[in-house]
Design a protein around this motif. Structure first.
Motif, mmCIF file in Angstrom:
data_model
loop_
_atom_site.group_PDB
_atom_site.id
_atom_site.type_symbol
_atom_site.label_atom_id
_atom_site.label_comp_id
_atom_site.label_asym_id
_atom_site.label_seq_id
_atom_site.Cartn_x
_atom_site.Cartn_y
_atom_site.Cartn_z
ATOM 1 N N LYS A 124 94.832 62.683 43.519
ATOM 2 C CA LYS A 124 93.479 61.768 44.089
ATOM 3 C C LYS A 124 93.178 62.283 45.391
ATOM 4 O O LYS A 124 93.755 63.057 45.930
ATOM 5 N N VAL A 125 91.817 61.966 45.634
ATOM 6 C CA VAL A 125 91.058 62.636 46.952
ATOM 7 C C VAL A 125 92.044 62.272 48.167
ATOM 8 O O VAL A 125 92.538 61.179 48.280
ATOM 9 N N LYS A 126 92.388 63.438 48.720
ATOM 10 C CA LYS A 126 92.903 63.272 50.062
ATOM 11 C C LYS A 126 94.340 62.825 50.121
ATOM 12 O O LYS A 126 95.127 62.543 50.824
ATOM 13 N N ALA A 127 94.954 63.071 48.719
ATOM 14 C CA ALA A 127 96.367 62.391 48.472
ATOM 15 C C ALA A 127 97.445 63.279 49.453
ATOM 16 O O ALA A 127 98.044 63.082 50.147
ATOM 17 N N TYR A 128 97.050 64.979 48.939
ATOM 18 C CA TYR A 128 98.096 65.704 50.109
ATOM 19 C C TYR A 128 97.769 65.757 51.424
ATOM 20 O O TYR A 128 98.441 65.811 52.180
ATOM 21 N N HIS A 129 96.340 65.587 52.007
ATOM 22 C CA HIS A 129 96.057 65.426 53.223
ATOM 23 C C HIS A 129 96.920 64.283 53.690
ATOM 24 O O HIS A 129 97.559 64.542 55.140
ATOM 25 N N LEU A 133 109.768 69.610 72.772
ATOM 26 C CA LEU A 133 108.497 69.236 72.573
ATOM 27 C C LEU A 133 107.761 69.899 71.454
ATOM 28 O O LEU A 133 107.798 71.169 71.586
ATOM 29 N N LEU A 134 107.415 69.265 70.205
ATOM 30 C CA LEU A 134 106.784 69.807 69.246
ATOM 31 C C LEU A 134 105.229 69.797 69.086
ATOM 32 O O LEU A 134 104.715 68.727 69.550
ATOM 33 N N PHE A 135 104.643 70.876 68.942
ATOM 34 C CA PHE A 135 103.314 70.811 68.823
ATOM 35 C C PHE A 135 103.022 71.150 67.053
ATOM 36 O O PHE A 135 103.707 71.970 66.594
ATOM 37 N N ILE A 136 102.646 70.273 66.509
ATOM 38 C CA ILE A 136 102.517 70.193 65.149
ATOM 39 C C ILE A 136 101.015 70.218 64.676
ATOM 40 O O ILE A 136 100.091 69.508 65.107
ATOM 41 N N GLN A 137 100.976 71.197 63.729
ATOM 42 C CA GLN A 137 99.626 71.948 63.198
ATOM 43 C C GLN A 137 99.557 71.482 61.673
ATOM 44 O O GLN A 137 100.371 71.762 61.048
ATOM 45 N N LEU A 138 98.537 71.034 61.308
ATOM 46 C CA LEU A 138 98.359 70.695 59.858
ATOM 47 C C LEU A 138 97.253 71.668 59.347
ATOM 48 O O LEU A 138 96.137 71.450 59.722
ATOM 49 N N ASN A 139 97.887 72.714 58.483
ATOM 50 C CA ASN A 139 96.626 73.439 57.721
ATOM 51 C C ASN A 139 96.612 72.933 56.421
ATOM 52 O O ASN A 139 97.589 72.698 55.583
ATOM 53 N N GLU A 140 95.412 72.904 55.900
ATOM 54 C CA GLU A 140 94.927 72.364 54.694
ATOM 55 C C GLU A 140 94.425 73.414 53.874
ATOM 56 O O GLU A 140 93.399 74.414 54.360
ATOM 57 N N LEU A 141 94.598 73.599 52.451
ATOM 58 C CA LEU A 141 94.054 74.469 51.559
ATOM 59 C C LEU A 141 92.704 73.821 51.108
ATOM 60 O O LEU A 141 92.781 73.012 50.278
ATOM 61 N N LEU A 142 91.713 74.908 51.452
ATOM 62 C CA LEU A 142 90.388 74.284 51.081
ATOM 63 C C LEU A 142 89.731 75.141 50.332
ATOM 64 O O LEU A 142 89.786 76.383 50.373
ATOM 65 N N SER A 143 88.790 74.773 49.500
ATOM 66 C CA SER A 143 87.923 75.704 48.744
ATOM 67 C C SER A 143 86.546 76.071 49.297
ATOM 68 O O SER A 143 85.815 75.246 49.807
ATOM 69 N N THR A 144 86.092 77.333 49.738
ATOM 70 C CA THR A 144 85.216 77.776 50.046
ATOM 71 C C THR A 144 84.297 78.659 49.101
ATOM 72 O O THR A 144 84.994 78.972 48.075
ATOM 73 N N PRO A 145 83.085 79.046 49.390
ATOM 74 C CA PRO A 145 82.437 79.975 48.682
ATOM 75 C C PRO A 145 83.232 81.275 48.508
ATOM 76 O O PRO A 145 83.044 81.799 47.288
ATOM 77 N N SER A 184 101.572 57.061 51.468
ATOM 78 C CA SER A 184 101.901 58.277 51.652
ATOM 79 C C SER A 184 103.306 58.446 52.240
ATOM 80 O O SER A 184 103.931 59.636 52.154
ATOM 81 N N LEU A 185 103.821 57.622 53.174
ATOM 82 C CA LEU A 185 105.218 57.626 53.673
ATOM 83 C C LEU A 185 106.266 57.818 52.474
ATOM 84 O O LEU A 185 107.070 58.271 52.234
ATOM 85 N N PHE A 186 105.797 56.691 51.464
ATOM 86 C CA PHE A 186 106.880 56.875 50.327
ATOM 87 C C PHE A 186 106.810 57.822 49.283
ATOM 88 O O PHE A 186 107.858 58.517 49.066
ATOM 89 N N GLU A 187 105.710 58.404 49.164
ATOM 90 C CA GLU A 187 105.527 59.856 48.508
ATOM 91 C C GLU A 187 106.037 61.004 49.195
ATOM 92 O O GLU A 187 106.552 61.816 48.369
ATOM 93 N N LEU A 188 105.993 60.782 50.578
ATOM 94 C CA LEU A 188 106.771 62.091 51.248
ATOM 95 C C LEU A 188 108.143 61.965 51.134
ATOM 96 O O LEU A 188 108.838 62.801 50.797
#
Length: 1034
Positions: A281-286, A71-83, A120-124
């Motif tokens: 585009k916004v949220k493309a990589y997400h 069984l897989l636990f999948i975690q999505l880490n996203e690179l975000l900009s902070t101060p 998003s599936l096609f781009e993946l």
């Protein structure tokens, strides 16, 4: 799993213009290079696609290697900009369903089915096709993985050393996890956090990734939801300004490795996917990251990813995933809505086995039909019922099958759940013994009464639990046996025969016939008991439980009449005095302890020498005189409140484990002890109110109920010599009744859906019942047979469920806790109940009748017959989506149900009238009626509504029917697939206009229409599913 898909008008421009940076320089110009093989393999090609062939080869290799998919636990880490700069932050996670971090960053969302944009599936797919895929990489840390991934990039992807170091340092930053907190910790953080209300302005230190798990990871409560052997898959996506091309890496490690503090839970990892690139585009990589995580939750793609040998295998897994999608147009549903998880998921093994079989490709609708089609083999035909051809061969095989489990039958009972089962079934058994004992006493002039019922239940039940083949069965006196006892006593009275002696010879003949049935392996006939027979018998017994509980409650109105004529204005006229037998001697006193404001107007002078209660007055031979002497409080009203309240409380507490309140462990504990808690609650209410409701009274002395009989019945002396021979005639009817009652219950308890692992023992059970008939007949105790409703309640109280389940997933049913100790403890407690009378007298009988009603309703709701009866009252548009309604016309379903209702009505009339003597024959006739239904219904309809009866030559018919269905499957077409084919082939990667191949969509549409017209002229029309969201097969 459901994926959002844009419509034809919006998808193409969106996919074409959304990510110009993500498109590689060498994107194929032909539409068939990427998507046409998928579409052609699933719809138009005469042979299976190359992607499906690859997947089949991978799955076959997995079977040979016997490698299990964790069984897989999948975690999505996203690179975000902070101060403080760029930071990795956990934004979503998956086990089987998606959970998102809400916008406030304080809590997780409810688990839901992920909805993905189609592009998003096609781009993946494009990213994985043009990126770097590292399989069986030999690495043990994140730093080692990143170093090897950067070194193995293609020649056209070159970064200066300083940018390479900068990228490596960025990937090694410590991510910020969204930990799962208990409510108490959340409240503490709310009051103590210095950044409360301004979390976005709280800078975080740019720490490096730790090689060892952090304390927060080790303390994370979310790990409890993951079973042993679970692994973590990491997906990392984001945008950086120093990259000109996407950096895509898919890594599968040779051996699982602990990657330090990379993930929320401290579990080993094997799969890591990284996608970094320039601003898009916004949220493309997400969305591409979500697509990757969704792919990894798919069981089929997981197996492909773990067994893939090269990059093409990974792409083939995506192609098969895309081939099984269903398309829903936009505007027909709310794309922002979160679709809740279903109550149950189909088994992934069926879908995987379909890919392993050699068959023609077909559309999704036919796939679903093939998956939910039942087998034509009989559900009860198993190794336990096969003939050996030897005397007592089946019995010997039962003993050999059950003997290895005998020790574990006691050790497996060491669980808290078994305690709740013992208390629940004990009270049900005691109530049943008192109820049927009282009925037997009324029917036999107390030749058999409550005490005999207690002793017989304790003795017969204990012996059966120790030596039977299915110890979960609860023995009891049943309604059909009670009917026969009443008829036998009436016959004995009419012809001046000794009832107990006549009954002894009948019991001996029944035991003999039972031994003959065991020796000749007559239990082989059990395979002819299909669902039609089982449901008719189970519905009858359940209705008897419901009817008797209601009948007992209505009888309280006669024993405790409601004071309808009480008037508050006439309170001064109410009085009751005791008139003793001596003339002129009248004692005035309170004859009843009533709750009226002034129920008795006492006329005696204050200097009365004594007060006499009602019991004292009657014991001295006095008479009660007055208008209030027959008044009783509203006992009937309170009894009905206790009765209905117990039933509703049992039902509510039983379903409490699916509630949203309180922790899972507490909810499950309350559900396990639901019946006991309901009884205790309403016993406390009864004690608090103080009214004299009828209580549970058990015998306190060990002597026969009828003083004229003894504990041993002599075979000769009271009746003529020929009675011992004549008793064989009624014994045949009793044998039929015992055989049908015992074996139908055994068939119901040994259904495959209960997932029993220790096997059945039909022959051994019948032997035990037959031998017990000898003992109970000699001692004048009631005859005992399997009690369907109580046995089903026993099974239900011992259900095992998985302790770990994914968020949004219902606990998996693991089977029944098979053991002998709960039944044995129940019957031992029943035997010693004679010495527990001072305690049991506080339990109100209406409370136990409420438990009886609950048991009858639960058993009645457990059969398909009840669902089909409800369909009579439902308009078609409100009917549930039941499998048999998809494949059998509604009028045929109603006809089948009406025949069952008619048979049930005939059984009820027979058992309630003087014709009850032929009741056993009517039970046997149910099998013949079911056989006759094959002239009315087709085998296809019966395979859905019932089970197919075994018959010589049936195998040939069973072989023809699946072949016919498979031909229909391969020729059936889905409208959604055609529309998807036109969209995919005209606009691969979302390209439109000059880049699309001219006329290709029209050609495909024309070819599909022509093929469909040709099929419609040869095959029956199938209803197509409405196009929908992209729904990957779970």
């Amino acid at each position: 799993m459901t994926d959002q898909v844009p419509g034809p008008d919006s998808a193409a421009p969106q996919a074409a213009d959304a990510h110009p940076q993500l498109r590689h320089e060498d994107t194929p110009s032909s539409s068939s290079d990427v998507l046409y093989p998928v579409v052609s393999g699933s719809i138009f090609a005469s042979s299976i696609s190359s992607a499906a062939e690859r997947v089949r080869a991978i799955l076959q290799q997995e079977e040979v290697g016997d490698r299990k998919c964790p069984l897989l636990f999948i975690q999505l880490n996203e690179l975000l900009s902070t101060p403080a700069g760029l930071e990795w932050k956990e934004t979503a996670r998956w086990i089987k369903f998606e959970e998102k971090v809400e916008d406030g960053g304080e809590r997780w969302s409810m688990p839901h089915i992920p909805a993905l944009p189609l592009h998003s599936l096609f781009e993946l797919r494009t990213c994985l096709q043009k990126g770097t895929v590292l399989l069986d990489l030999d690495a043990h840390s994140v730093k080692e993985i990143i170093d090897k991934a950067l070194c193995r990039q293609p020649d056209d992807w070159v970064l200066p050393p300083e940018l390479r170091d900068r990228l490596a340092a960025l990937l090694l930053l410590q991510p910020r996890h969204q930990a799962t907190k208990s409510p108490l910790l959340a409240l503490a953080d709310l009051g103590l956090s210095p950044c409360r209300g301004k979390a976005k302005n709280c800078p975080q230190p740019r720490a490096q990734l730790s090689e060892t798990p952090l304390k927060e990871q080790l303390r994370n409560r979310f790990k409890k939801k993951l079973p042993p052997g679970a692994e973590v898959a990491n997906v990392m996506v984001g945008e950086v300004d120093f990259l000109k091309k996407p950096f895509t890496v898919f890594v599968r490690l040779r051996e699982v490795a602990a990657l330090g503090s990379l993930t929320e839970v401290a579990l080993p990892s094997r799969i890591l996917c990284i996608l970094l690139g320039p601003h898009a585009k916004v949220k493309a990589y997400h969305e591409i990251g979500r697509a990757m995580a969704t792919l990894l939750t798919d069981e089929l793609f997981q197996r492909v990813a773990l067994q893939a040998k090269n990059q093409e295998d990974i792409i083939a897994g995506i192609d098969v995933f895309l081939d099984e999608l269903t398309v829903l147009p936009p505007g027909k549903w709310d794309a922002s809505a979160r679709i809740p998880p279903p109550s149950c998921l189909p088994s992934p093994h069926k879908r995987i086995s379909m890919h392993l079989r050699e068959r023609k490709p077909h559309c999704n609708g036919s796939t679903a039909a093939a998956e939910d089609r039942p087998g034509l083999g009989h559900q009860h035909f198993s190794e336990e019922l096969e003939r050996t051809g030897r005397l007592f061969g089946g019995l010997v095989r039962d003993i050999r099958r059950k003997a290895p489990w005998y020790r574990s039958d006691f050790s497996d009972a060491l669980h808290i759940q078994c305690l709740s089962a013992v208390l629940y079934i004990y009270l049900a058994t005691v109530t049943n013994a008192i109820t049927f004992g009282g009925m037997l006493g009324d029917a036999t002039a107390n030749m058999q009464g409550v005490l005999e019922s207690f002793l017989g239940t304790a003795f017969a039940g204990s012996i059966f639990c120790l030596f039977s083949g299915q110890p979960l069965t609860i023995l009891s006196s049943t309604g059909p046996v009670l009917v026969f006892e009443r008829l036998l006593f009436s016959f004995s009275e009419d012809y001046s025969l000794d009832y107990l002696e006549f009954r002894l010879w009948i019991g001996l003949w029944v035991a003999f016939f039972g031994l003959v049935l065991v020796a000749t392996e007559a239990s082989h006939l059990v395979q002819y008991f299909t669902r039609f027979t089982e449901e008719g018998f189970c519905a009858l017994i359940s209705l008897i439980f419901i009817y008797d509980s209601l009948k007992k409650m209505l009888s309280l109105a006669e024993a405790f009449p409601i004071n309808w004529h009480y008037r508050t204005d006439d309170v001064t006229l109410y009085s009751c005095s005791c008139n003793l037998s001596s003339p002129g001697h009248v004692w005035a006193g309170n004859a009843t302890d009533t709750a009226l404001p002034s129920p008795t107007a006492l006329h005696e002078p204050p200097a009365a020498p004594a007060w006499l209660s009602r019991a004292q007055c009657l014991s001295r031979g006095g008479q009660l005189l007055g208008t209030s002497c027959h008044y009783v409080p509203d006992v009937t009203l309170l009894s009905f409140l206790l009765f209905g309240g117990t039933f509703l409380c049992c039902t509510a507490l039983k379903h409490f484990k699916s509630s949203r309140y309180f922790p899972t462990g507490l909810r499950k504990l309350v559900s396990d002890f639901s019946i006991i808690l309901a009884i205790l609650i309403f016993c406390a209410i009864d004690v608090a109110l103080g009214l004299e409701t009828p209580k549970l009274l058990v015998p306190s002395e060990l002597k026969p109920t009828n003083p004229t009989r003894g504990w041993i019945v002599l075979p000769f002396g009271a009746n003529p010599w020929w009675v011992c021979l004549a008793a064989a005639v009624p014994a045949v009817l009793v044998t039929i009744l015992i055989f049908m009652d015992q074996q139908i219950t055994a068939v119901i308890l040994n259904r495959k859906e209960y997932k029993l692992k220790k096997g059945a023992g039909f022959h051994l059970d019948l032997l035990c019942v037959s031998l017990l008939m000898i003992v109970t007949s000699v001692t004048g105790l009631p005859w005992y047979v399997s009690a369907t409703v109580i046995s089903l309640a026993h099974m239900d109280s011992l259900r095992k469920e998985s302790t770990t389940s994914a968020p949004g997933e219902q606990p998996e049913f693991l089977g029944i806790r098979e053991q002998r100790l709960t039944g044995l403890a129940v019957f031992i407690l029943t035997g010693v109940s004679v010495f527990m009378a001072p305690v049991l007298k506080y339990i109100p009988m209406p409370v136990l009748y409420g438990v009886f009603l609950h048991m009858g309703v639960v058993a009645l709701n457990s059969i398909q017959f009840t669902d089909r009866v409800r369909l009579f009252l439902m308009p078609a548009k409100h009917q549930p989506d039941l499998l048999y309604l998809r494949h059998v016309p509604l009028r045929r379903v109603h006809l089948f149900t009406a025949i069952q209702v008619l048979c049930l009505a005939v059984l009820w009339v027979l058992k309630s009238t003087v014709a009850a003597i032929i009741f056993p024959v009517m039970l046997l006739a149910l099998v013949g009626i079911r056989k006759g239904l094959e002239r009315i219904f087709s085998l296809h309809d019966l395979s859905w509504l019932d089970s197919i009866m075994p018959e010589p030559g049936r195998k040939e018919a069973e072989g023809k029917l699946p072949r016919k269905h498979e031909e229909e499957e391969s020729d059936t077409e889905e409208v959604g697939d055609v529309l998807g084919a036109v969209l995919f082939c005209c606009c691969p990667h979302g390209r439109v206009g000059a880049e699309a191949e001219p006329g290709l969509g029209v050609q495909l549409g024309a070819a599909a229409s022509a093929a469909r017209r040709g099929r419609e002229s040869q095959q029956p029309q199938h209803k197509a599913s409405s196009p929908a969201e992209i729904v990957p097969k779970p």
